[in-house]
Design a protein around this motif. Structure first.
Motif, PDB file in Angstrom:
ATOM      1  N   LEU A 283       0.826  -1.207   0.000  1.00 22.81           N
ATOM      2  CA  LEU A 283       0.000   0.000   0.000  1.00 22.81           C
ATOM      3  C   LEU A 283       0.862   1.259   0.000  1.00 22.81           C
ATOM      4  O   LEU A 283       0.669   2.178  -0.805  1.00 22.81           O
ATOM      5  CB  LEU A 283      -0.924  -0.016   1.223  1.00 22.81           C
ATOM      6  N   VAL A 284       1.843   1.277   0.912  1.00 26.31           N
ATOM      7  CA  VAL A 284       2.702   2.459   1.033  1.00 26.31           C
ATOM      8  C   VAL A 284       3.519   2.666  -0.240  1.00 26.31           C
ATOM      9  O   VAL A 284       3.591   3.785  -0.769  1.00 26.31           O
ATOM     10  CB  VAL A 284       3.629   2.335   2.265  1.00 26.31           C
ATOM     11  N   LEU A 285       4.086   1.580  -0.766  1.00 22.10           N
ATOM     12  CA  LEU A 285       4.869   1.699  -1.999  1.00 22.10           C
ATOM     13  C   LEU A 285       3.976   2.188  -3.140  1.00 22.10           C
ATOM     14  O   LEU A 285       4.394   3.026  -3.944  1.00 22.10           O
ATOM     15  CB  LEU A 285       5.502   0.353  -2.367  1.00 22.10           C
ATOM     16  N   GLY A 286       2.747   1.687  -3.172  1.00 24.23           N
ATOM     17  CA  GLY A 286       1.796   2.111  -4.202  1.00 24.23           C
ATOM     18  C   GLY A 286       1.494   3.605  -4.096  1.00 24.23           C
ATOM     19  O   GLY A 286       1.495   4.322  -5.107  1.00 24.23           O
ATOM     20  N   LEU A 287       1.298   4.067  -2.867  1.00 30.06           N
ATOM     21  CA  LEU A 287       1.017   5.493  -2.650  1.00 30.06           C
ATOM     22  C   LEU A 287       2.192   6.357  -3.090  1.00 30.06           C
ATOM     23  O   LEU A 287       2.014   7.382  -3.758  1.00 30.06           O
ATOM     24  CB  LEU A 287       0.707   5.750  -1.174  1.00 30.06           C
ATOM     25  N   PHE A 288       3.383   5.915  -2.705  1.00 37.60           N
ATOM     26  CA  PHE A 288       4.581   6.669  -3.098  1.00 37.60           C
ATOM     27  C   PHE A 288       4.697   6.721  -4.619  1.00 37.60           C
ATOM     28  O   PHE A 288       4.978   7.766  -5.196  1.00 37.60           O
ATOM     29  CB  PHE A 288       5.844   6.033  -2.502  1.00 37.60           C
ATOM     30  N   ALA A 289       4.480   5.579  -5.247  1.00 34.08           N
ATOM     31  CA  ALA A 289       4.597   5.512  -6.709  1.00 34.08           C
ATOM     32  C   ALA A 289       3.565   6.445  -7.351  1.00 34.08           C
ATOM     33  O   ALA A 289       3.881   7.173  -8.300  1.00 34.08           O
ATOM     34  CB  ALA A 289       4.407   4.080  -7.195  1.00 34.08           C
ATOM     35  N   ALA A 290       2.352   6.414  -6.819  1.00 37.48           N
ATOM     36  CA  ALA A 290       1.309   7.299  -7.347  1.00 37.48           C
ATOM     37  C   ALA A 290       1.712   8.758  -7.172  1.00 37.48           C
ATOM     38  O   ALA A 290       1.506   9.592  -8.074  1.00 37.48           O
ATOM     39  CB  ALA A 290      -0.006   7.030  -6.631  1.00 37.48           C
ATOM     40  N   GLY A 291       2.331   9.048  -6.005  1.00 41.00           N
ATOM     41  CA  GLY A 291       2.805  10.412  -5.737  1.00 41.00           C
ATOM     42  C   GLY A 291       3.853  10.840  -6.749  1.00 41.00           C
ATOM     43  O   GLY A 291       3.823  11.974  -7.255  1.00 41.00           O
ATOM     44  N   VAL A 292       4.762   9.935  -7.058  1.00 42.07           N
ATOM     45  CA  VAL A 292       5.802  10.254  -8.034  1.00 42.07           C
ATOM     46  C   VAL A 292       5.156  10.603  -9.372  1.00 42.07           C
ATOM     47  O   VAL A 292       5.477  11.630  -9.985  1.00 42.07           O
ATOM     48  CB  VAL A 292       6.784   9.065  -8.211  1.00 42.07           C
ATOM     49  N   CYS A 293       4.213   9.759  -9.806  1.00 43.00           N
ATOM     50  CA  CYS A 293       3.545   9.996 -11.096  1.00 43.00           C
ATOM     51  C   CYS A 293       2.822  11.346 -11.092  1.00 43.00           C
ATOM     52  O   CYS A 293       2.927  12.132 -12.038  1.00 43.00           O
ATOM     53  CB  CYS A 293       2.542   8.879 -11.401  1.00 43.00           C
ATOM     54  N   LEU A 294       2.119  11.597  -9.993  1.00 44.01           N
ATOM     55  CA  LEU A 294       1.345  12.827  -9.887  1.00 44.01           C
ATOM     56  C   LEU A 294       2.233  14.065 -10.012  1.00 44.01           C
ATOM     57  O   LEU A 294       1.993  14.951 -10.828  1.00 44.01           O
ATOM     58  CB  LEU A 294       0.583  12.854  -8.555  1.00 44.01           C
ATOM     59  N   PHE A 295       3.295  14.104  -9.184  1.00 44.09           N
ATOM     60  CA  PHE A 295       4.137  15.308  -9.174  1.00 44.09           C
ATOM     61  C   PHE A 295       4.964  15.437 -10.443  1.00 44.09           C
ATOM     62  O   PHE A 295       5.251  16.530 -10.906  1.00 44.09           O
ATOM     63  CB  PHE A 295       5.017  15.338  -7.922  1.00 44.09           C
TER      64      PHE A 295
END
Lengths: 408, 353
Positions: free
Chosen positions: B24-36
């Protein structure tokens, strides 16, 4: 044979800590290193696991010289439990134990099913399954030590080396750790070598004791043979305490210049009286004690003057006379409440004599019991129901004496 | 009387739950990277519509011809530079924290950045000393790398003699100060236009990233990140300290050099291209550790890569956009984000390795 040292010298840099160590550790042996602080127990342990390089001589693990072995090879045979506190960050107890699988897992350390099983087994062995999911840093000292022990077990070693595994632990964990180690050696054939500070635990749990003092090995052998009163006294340079092999523990010695008090005891009734008086700085004279009486050994260990009578023998006239002479020289007497039988009737006479002489006689007996034994004289006894009362009474008499002396 | 509910779960369930949290945490971080990353491409002096952005990135043409030029020449290389730089700094910090067994260590704290700054100053300003003024970015990277290596060498040399962590840390700091002082000497004697360039460089920025730099950063960075991931197992053993690590079979000497080389190289390549970027290396590993609830470096390294990329992208976005058209140095935003976070963790007693 698991481990052998040949003329091993250990130390730091150029400073030799212990020289000429020649020991052999057999499969399934529980070996302990005893010695005062700074005698080099840790240095020896760190050298035989190759954390420190030897200053001389060799260490052989399964007949292979350890400096020629890789850390990886060593790790498959030897596991350690060190004494330095560790901060494992956000690792759970489970994670810490899993680190023990290090030499058995692949390049990335991915645990296989078997590794998981070994970790659970190790945790079970030390009764620590219930703490597996908690963070290591949040565990108590005892739980931490059990976790580190489980980590060592998970490594599946032939030899476990522990540096002061029982320090900082409470009585329960101390015994638990020793029992686990004992079980390991006996059931799994693991060899254990540990530095210890508890002589009594070492004596009761270990197969071999190695005594270290002043840069050399003072003695090495079965604890029952090696841990004798004089050798232990020499080992720790103990002058104010005695190690008793019979009692399996250390007794504090009384104050030779202390106020003199005569204790009539027997069959264990004196044990607590001797220790309490010693603690309060009295010099104890006691008798008549048979040499097969537990009180005899405790009295000897606390350094009391003991009027003794041979084991299983009646108290002779001469012995009684010796006791009377000593009794005459003190102002206070304690009747410890010993059981009375055919063999120790003269001890009752000692108390009756003291009462007749007008000495202060304290007793731990009930009034009814005392009357049955001493008749009318019983009224002159000073009764104490417990040790608090007894010690207060005894010390009160001493201080009145002092006041009396200073006034005259 | 009700029986107290004892919440006991088996180890299997516990481990499965933990993996779920990691994922979950890795997924959130990855999503954050894509977003920013996407925001960094979309937002700027000219806002490019999302549809156009996606089309341009996948090789199409945007509704405005300028979009293609803005994205390919300016925004995408810069955005990727921030992603790669953040990832590299975070992992560098993580490695050093475990190695020094100290949670407040980072490439910046140990003076690696000051060392890099000094050699870059030497290259940029020392023309009167060495006769040539270095301008090529490759030479600057090399200079920064050498500088970082020098400081790390000093720290490591001391590390082999003194085992006290605080002493080591202080020596790292002092070495950093010496490097800074030497840089000041060079500044005093240098031409003012070069000084201006150098000062701008020391504040750190991902602006002006070119494709060749991105490529170099990507190639070296990814190799080093993979190498650091391969160190995860001995890093975990090191959590218990050097003696335990040795007893578990870690080749401590080799490990020591590997960690120092990799962490130093990671910090150096970023510093060379973007200047010293503060706090990412110090704060991001803590963010990763606390969100995951573990010190297991096998998870922490990927998490730090993603979190480092995410946070640095965000900081670069803020640096560009907060006071647009004026652009802040990226260290200004990373420090404003990182310093309070570190203070908060310290006060809460959450700092750990």
């Amino acid at each position: 044979m698991i481990l052998r040292t040949d003329k091993l010298t250990v130390g730091y840099g150029k400073k030799i800590v212990v020289a000429d160590i020649n020991v052999m550790l057999m499969k399934g042996q529980f070996v302990c290193l005893l010695g005062p602080n700074g005698s080099g127990k840790s240095t020896i342990l760190k050298t035989i696991v190759h954390i420190l390089a030897p200053l001389g001589g060799e260490v052989y693990l399964n007949e292979r010289e350890i400096s020629r072995m890789t850390n990886q090879d060593m790790a498959k045979t030897t596991a350690v439990v060190l004494t330095e506190p560790i901060s494992a960050g956000l690792l759970t107890a489970y994670d810490v134990v899993m680190l023990g699988r290090y030499p058995h897992t692949g390049f990335m350390g991915k645990p296989a099913v078997k590794d998981n099983e070994k970790v659970i087994e190790a945790l079970k062995m030390v009764n620590a399954e219930n703490i597996a999911q908690r963070y290591f840093s949040e565990l108590s000292d005892g739980e931490k030590q059990k976790t580190l022990l489980a980590r060592a077990l998970a490594q599946e070693p032939q030899l476990i080396v522990l540096d002061e595994p029982t320090s900082h632990l409470d009585a329960r964990h101390r015994i638990e750790v020793m029992l686990i180690l004992r079980q390991l050696t006996q059931e799994k054939g693991v060899t254990v070598i540990a530095s210890l500070h508890d002589i009594d635990l070492a004596m009761k749990a270990c197969d071999v004791a190695i005594l270290i003092k002043d840069e050399h090995i003072l003695a090495c052998g079965t604890p029952e043979d090696v841990l004798k009163e004089d050798l232990v006294a020499e080992l720790y340079g103990m002058e104010k305490a005695t190690f008793s092999g019979y009692l399996g523990g250390v007794e504090l010695k009384g104050n030779q210049a202390g106020s003199r008090i005569f204790v009539v005891a027997g069959a264990g009734s004196g044990a607590s009286v001797y220790r309490a008086l010693t603690k309060h700085g009295f010099f104890i004279i006691t008798g008549v004690l048979s040499e097969n009486d537990i009180d005899f050994h405790i009295a000897a260990a606390v350094g009391a003057t003991v009027v003794k009578s041979p084991a299983y023998d009646v108290i002779s006239q001469n012995t009684y006379a010796d006791a009377l002479k000593l009794l005459d020289g003190v102002a206070q007497v304690i009747d410890a409440g010993f059981p009375v039988g055919a063999m120790n009737q003269p001890n009752l006479d000692l108390i009756r004599w003291a009462l007749d002489k007008g000495k202060t006689v304290h007793t731990l007996r009930s009034e009814a019991e005392a009357e049955a034994l001493y008749g009318a004289n019983a009224a002159r006894l000073v009764y104490s129901r417990d040790f608090f009362e007894l010690m207060s009474a005894v010390r009160r008499v001493v201080s009145t004496d002092h006041n009396h002396l200073s006034r005259t | 009387m009700t029986e107290p509910v004892i919440n006991t779960i088996t180890t299997e369930v516990f481990l499965a739950r933990r993996w779920k949290r990691f994922a979950l945490v890795l997924g959130l971080f990855a999503a954050g990277v894509c977003l920013f990353l996407l925001l960094n491409i979309v937002l700027g002096s000219v806002t490019i519509p999302l549809g156009d952005t996606v089309r341009v990135i996948f090789g199409g043409a945007g509704s405005d011809e300028a979009y293609s030029a803005i994205i390919w020449n300016i925004r995408l290389p810069r955005a990727l530079g921030a992603v790669l730089g953040g990832a590299a700094l975070a992992v560098s910090g993580l490695l050093l924290q475990v190695f020094f067994r100290n949670p407040i260590v980072g490439p910046f704290v140990l003076g690696i950045s000051s060392g890099a700054s000094f050699t870059v100053a030497l290259a940029m300003l020392g023309s009167y000393l060495i006769g040539v003024t270095v301008v090529s970015s490759l030479a600057l990277s090399l200079a920064a790398f050498i500088g970082a290596l020098l400081v790390m060498g000093v720290v490591l040399m001391v590390a082999s003699k003194i085992r006290d962590i605080i002493t080591l840390l202080v020596i790292g700091l002092m070495t950093g100060y010496v490097a800074s002082a030497l840089s000041s000497f060079l500044i005093a004697f240098a031409q003012s236009e070069n000084v201006h360039r150098f000062v701008i460089w020391t504040m750190g920025s991902f602006s002006g990233f070119r494709w060749e730099e991105v490529r170099l950063l990507a190639i070296i960075g990814i190799i080093l990140l993979i190498a650091s991931y391969l160190l995860a197992k001995p890093l975990n053993a090191f959590l218990l300290g050097e003696d335990y690590a040795r007893s578990m079979g870690v080749n401590v000497k080799r490990f020591r050099y590997m960690v120092v080389f990799i962490s130093c190289a990671l910090a150096a390549i970023v510093t060379a291209f973007a200047g010293p970027v503060a706090f990412i290396g110090l704060a991001v590993p803590h963010l990763a550790r606390l969100s995951l609830g573990t010190s297991d470096n096998r998870i922490l390294i990927p998490a730090s890569i993603l979190a480092g990329a995410m946070i640095t992208s965000l900081c670069d976005l803020l640096a560009r956009m907060l006071f647009a058209p004026v652009e802040l140095p990226v260290s200004a935003t990373t420090a404003i984000f990182g310093a309070p976070m570190v203070i908060f963790f310290l006060i809460k007693g959450k700092t750990t390795i």
